[in-house]
Motif scaffolding. Structure first.
Motif, PDB file in Angstrom:
ATOM      1  N   GLY A 189       0.793  -1.240   0.000  1.00 17.44           N
ATOM      2  CA  GLY A 189       0.000   0.000   0.000  1.00 17.44           C
ATOM      3  C   GLY A 189       0.819   1.282   0.000  1.00 17.44           C
ATOM      4  O   GLY A 189       0.276   2.378  -0.066  1.00 17.44           O
ATOM      5  N   VAL A 190       2.157   1.123   0.061  1.00 18.70           N
ATOM      6  CA  VAL A 190       3.038   2.307   0.089  1.00 18.70           C
ATOM      7  C   VAL A 190       3.614   2.528  -1.310  1.00 18.70           C
ATOM      8  O   VAL A 190       4.055   1.584  -1.969  1.00 18.70           O
ATOM      9  CB  VAL A 190       4.182   2.105   1.112  1.00 18.70           C
ATOM     10  N   THR A 191       3.610   3.779  -1.773  1.00 19.78           N
ATOM     11  CA  THR A 191       4.131   4.099  -3.110  1.00 19.78           C
ATOM     12  C   THR A 191       5.646   4.315  -2.994  1.00 19.78           C
ATOM     13  O   THR A 191       6.100   5.213  -2.291  1.00 19.78           O
ATOM     14  CB  THR A 191       3.418   5.335  -3.686  1.00 19.78           C
ATOM     15  N   MET A 192       6.407   3.473  -3.678  1.00 18.90           N
ATOM     16  CA  MET A 192       7.875   3.492  -3.529  1.00 18.90           C
ATOM     17  C   MET A 192       8.560   4.319  -4.624  1.00 18.90           C
ATOM     18  O   MET A 192       9.681   4.787  -4.420  1.00 18.90           O
ATOM     19  CB  MET A 192       8.426   2.055  -3.581  1.00 18.90           C
ATOM     20  N   THR A 193       7.934   4.442  -5.793  1.00 21.47           N
ATOM     21  CA  THR A 193       8.471   5.270  -6.879  1.00 21.47           C
ATOM     22  C   THR A 193       7.291   5.980  -7.529  1.00 21.47           C
ATOM     23  O   THR A 193       6.129   5.553  -7.361  1.00 21.47           O
ATOM     24  CB  THR A 193       9.191   4.431  -7.972  1.00 21.47           C
ATOM     25  N   ALA A 194       7.575   7.055  -8.260  1.00 25.57           N
ATOM     26  CA  ALA A 194       6.501   7.777  -8.970  1.00 25.57           C
ATOM     27  C   ALA A 194       7.148   8.632 -10.052  1.00 25.57           C
ATOM     28  O   ALA A 194       7.086   9.862 -10.015  1.00 25.57           O
ATOM     29  CB  ALA A 194       5.703   8.637  -8.003  1.00 25.57           C
ATOM     30  N   ALA A 195       7.777   7.962 -11.019  1.00 23.62           N
ATOM     31  CA  ALA A 195       8.599   8.653 -12.025  1.00 23.62           C
ATOM     32  C   ALA A 195       7.853   9.782 -12.740  1.00 23.62           C
ATOM     33  O   ALA A 195       8.457  10.817 -13.048  1.00 23.62           O
ATOM     34  CB  ALA A 195       9.108   7.637 -13.040  1.00 23.62           C
ATOM     35  N   ASN A 196       6.553   9.599 -12.986  1.00 25.95           N
ATOM     36  CA  ASN A 196       5.834  10.626 -13.759  1.00 25.95           C
ATOM     37  C   ASN A 196       4.892  11.478 -12.917  1.00 25.95           C
ATOM     38  O   ASN A 196       4.039  12.189 -13.470  1.00 25.95           O
ATOM     39  CB  ASN A 196       5.065   9.962 -14.912  1.00 25.95           C
ATOM     40  N   LEU A 197       5.045  11.403 -11.576  1.00 26.88           N
ATOM     41  CA  LEU A 197       4.197  12.244 -10.724  1.00 26.88           C
ATOM     42  C   LEU A 197       5.072  13.231  -9.950  1.00 26.88           C
ATOM     43  O   LEU A 197       5.410  14.283 -10.485  1.00 26.88           O
ATOM     44  CB  LEU A 197       3.339  11.376  -9.784  1.00 26.88           C
ATOM     45  N   ASP A 198       5.475  12.874  -8.738  1.00 26.29           N
ATOM     46  CA  ASP A 198       6.226  13.820  -7.910  1.00 26.29           C
ATOM     47  C   ASP A 198       6.992  13.018  -6.858  1.00 26.29           C
ATOM     48  O   ASP A 198       6.482  12.001  -6.362  1.00 26.29           O
ATOM     49  CB  ASP A 198       5.229  14.771  -7.230  1.00 26.29           C
ATOM     50  N   SER A 199       8.178  13.483  -6.509  1.00 26.06           N
ATOM     51  CA  SER A 199       9.008  12.700  -5.566  1.00 26.06           C
ATOM     52  C   SER A 199       8.404  12.656  -4.160  1.00 26.06           C
ATOM     53  O   SER A 199       8.795  11.818  -3.339  1.00 26.06           O
ATOM     54  CB  SER A 199      10.433  13.250  -5.523  1.00 26.06           C
ATOM     55  N   ASP A 200       7.426  13.525  -3.868  1.00 27.91           N
ATOM     56  CA  ASP A 200       6.770  13.465  -2.553  1.00 27.91           C
ATOM     57  C   ASP A 200       6.047  12.132  -2.327  1.00 27.91           C
ATOM     58  O   ASP A 200       5.655  11.806  -1.206  1.00 27.91           O
ATOM     59  CB  ASP A 200       5.729  14.589  -2.413  1.00 27.91           C
ATOM     60  N   TRP A 201       5.809  11.399  -3.418  1.00 26.89           N
ATOM     61  CA  TRP A 201       5.115  10.115  -3.279  1.00 26.89           C
ATOM     62  C   TRP A 201       6.001   9.020  -2.691  1.00 26.89           C
ATOM     63  O   TRP A 201       5.489   7.992  -2.227  1.00 26.89           O
ATOM     64  CB  TRP A 201       4.614   9.635  -4.649  1.00 26.89           C
ATOM     65  N   ILE A 202       7.301   9.203  -2.724  1.00 27.69           N
ATOM     66  CA  ILE A 202       8.189   8.110  -2.318  1.00 27.69           C
ATOM     67  C   ILE A 202       8.039   7.846  -0.818  1.00 27.69           C
ATOM     68  O   ILE A 202       8.242   8.738   0.010  1.00 27.69           O
ATOM     69  CB  ILE A 202       9.639   8.415  -2.736  1.00 27.69           C
ATOM     70  N   GLY A 203       7.566   6.646  -0.504  1.00 27.94           N
ATOM     71  CA  GLY A 203       7.353   6.263   0.891  1.00 27.94           C
ATOM     72  C   GLY A 203       6.000   6.697   1.452  1.00 27.94           C
ATOM     73  O   GLY A 203       5.794   6.672   2.656  1.00 27.94           O
ATOM     74  N   PHE A 204       5.062   7.050   0.586  1.00 26.83           N
ATOM     75  CA  PHE A 204       3.750   7.538   1.033  1.00 26.83           C
ATOM     76  C   PHE A 204       2.774   6.368   1.198  1.00 26.83           C
ATOM     77  O   PHE A 204       2.622   5.541   0.293  1.00 26.83           O
ATOM     78  CB  PHE A 204       3.214   8.524  -0.015  1.00 26.83           C
ATOM     79  N   ASN A 205       2.082   6.311   2.353  1.00 29.83           N
ATOM     80  CA  ASN A 205       1.146   5.198   2.555  1.00 29.83           C
ATOM     81  C   ASN A 205      -0.226   5.554   1.971  1.00 29.83           C
ATOM     82  O   ASN A 205      -1.113   6.050   2.659  1.00 29.83           O
ATOM     83  CB  ASN A 205       1.021   4.820   4.029  1.00 29.83           C
ATOM     84  N   LEU A 206      -0.350   5.314   0.672  1.00 36.69           N
ATOM     85  CA  LEU A 206      -1.567   5.705  -0.043  1.00 36.69           C
ATOM     86  C   LEU A 206      -2.767   4.895   0.424  1.00 36.69           C
ATOM     87  O   LEU A 206      -3.866   5.436   0.602  1.00 36.69           O
ATOM     88  CB  LEU A 206      -1.352   5.534  -1.558  1.00 36.69           C
ATOM     89  N   ALA A 207      -2.579   3.595   0.652  1.00 33.45           N
ATOM     90  CA  ALA A 207      -3.717   2.740   1.034  1.00 33.45           C
ATOM     91  C   ALA A 207      -4.307   3.197   2.368  1.00 33.45           C
ATOM     92  O   ALA A 207      -5.519   3.399   2.486  1.00 33.45           O
ATOM     93  CB  ALA A 207      -3.273   1.279   1.109  1.00 33.45           C
ATOM     94  N   THR A 208      -3.459   3.393   3.368  1.00 31.20           N
ATOM     95  CA  THR A 208      -3.959   3.794   4.690  1.00 31.20           C
ATOM     96  C   THR A 208      -4.564   5.196   4.642  1.00 31.20           C
ATOM     97  O   THR A 208      -5.631   5.440   5.220  1.00 31.20           O
ATOM     98  CB  THR A 208      -2.796   3.752   5.708  1.00 31.20           C
ATOM     99  N   THR A 209      -3.892   6.106   3.954  1.00 35.05           N
ATOM    100  CA  THR A 209      -4.383   7.490   3.894  1.00 35.05           C
ATOM    101  C   THR A 209      -5.776   7.534   3.265  1.00 35.05           C
ATOM    102  O   THR A 209      -6.703   8.142   3.806  1.00 35.05           O
ATOM    103  CB  THR A 209      -3.409   8.367   3.071  1.00 35.05           C
TER     104      THR A 209
END
Ligand code: BGC
Length: 235
Positions: A76-96
């Protein structure tokens, strides 16, 4: 079934580099709402994208949520996001998202989700998506081997598949060169994976202008969302 005895509905969300799409699917994976699409906000930071999803979800009835995200996902955590934004690295999208929507949420790589909606479960099936980025998903007899990141692997002339076949490359090189490259990429991937079937998805498949080999099929864009139902059948 829900506690009230109604059949479960799933909100499927596809986060892309250029658009965010949502649709509600019934228990059998049939769409029960329109497919809504909103341009991906720029900068594509977590708060901005989550705000779009909350807004699109507002008028919809659903019991659980499936999200396809354009990067590597671990638990559930986003580890890379080449075409979005580096703020996503390590973000817990599923829980949020689950806390904000009050529903269970599963997050998976976008190409993996598209693949879940496309494969038939026979042999080695490879999925390559051609959109803003180049996504990939690998299945053996319907079992997903998650987070295959072919897009960022070297393809030719010191460039990666994404650098040669992503949206920016299509715009810069033009359709003819892009098609020539895609033909070379298919040959290279067949040698590497010896797949039984290769599925090509993503919005840029509409620019393909050559005859595909018999074991290569184009999948409709909607499978990016339809995979959202299969995701709940995975462990
Ligand atoms: C990302 C992949 C994603 C693909 C398509 C790539 O840049 O690294 O995870 O599947 O874009 O969105």
């Amino acid at each position: 079934m829900t506690q009230t005895g109604q059949l479960i509905q799933t909100l499927a969300v596809d986060i892309g580099g250029s658009g965010i799409k949502v649709m509600v699917l019934d228990h059998a994976g049939e769409p029960v709402s329109d497919r809504d699409r909103v341009d991906t906000p720029q900068p594509a930071k977590p708060d901005a994208i989550i705000a779009v999803i909350l807004d699109l979800a507002q008028d919809k009835q659903f019991d659980r949520v499936s999200v396809g995200f354009p990067g590597v996902i671990k638990a559930g955590v986003t580890m890379t996001a080449a075409n979005l934004d580096s703020d996503w690295i390590g973000f817990n999208l599923a829980t949020t998202l689950s806390d904000l929507l009050g529903k269970p949420v599963r997050v998976i790589n976008d190409a993996d989700m598209q693949g879940l909606g496309a494969v038939v479960g026979q042999g080695v099936e490879l999925v390559v998506t051609l959109g803003t980025g180049v996504g990939s998903a690998l299945f053996l007899d319907g079992i997903l081997i998650p987070n295959l990141e072919l897009g960022h692997h070297e393809f030719r002339k010191g460039a990666t598949y994404e650098e040669q076949l992503g949206r920016a490359a299509l715009d810069a090189a033009g359709k003819k060169k892009w098609n020539d490259r895609l033909q070379k990429a298919i040959a290279s991937l067949e040698h590497l994976f010896n797949y039984d079937t290769l599925y090509l998805g993503g919005g840029n498949t509409k620019f393909i202008n050559f005859e595909l080999p018999v074991n290569v099929k184009i999948v409709p864009n909607i499978s990016g969302l339809l995979g959202g139902i299969t995701l709940w059948r995975e462990k």
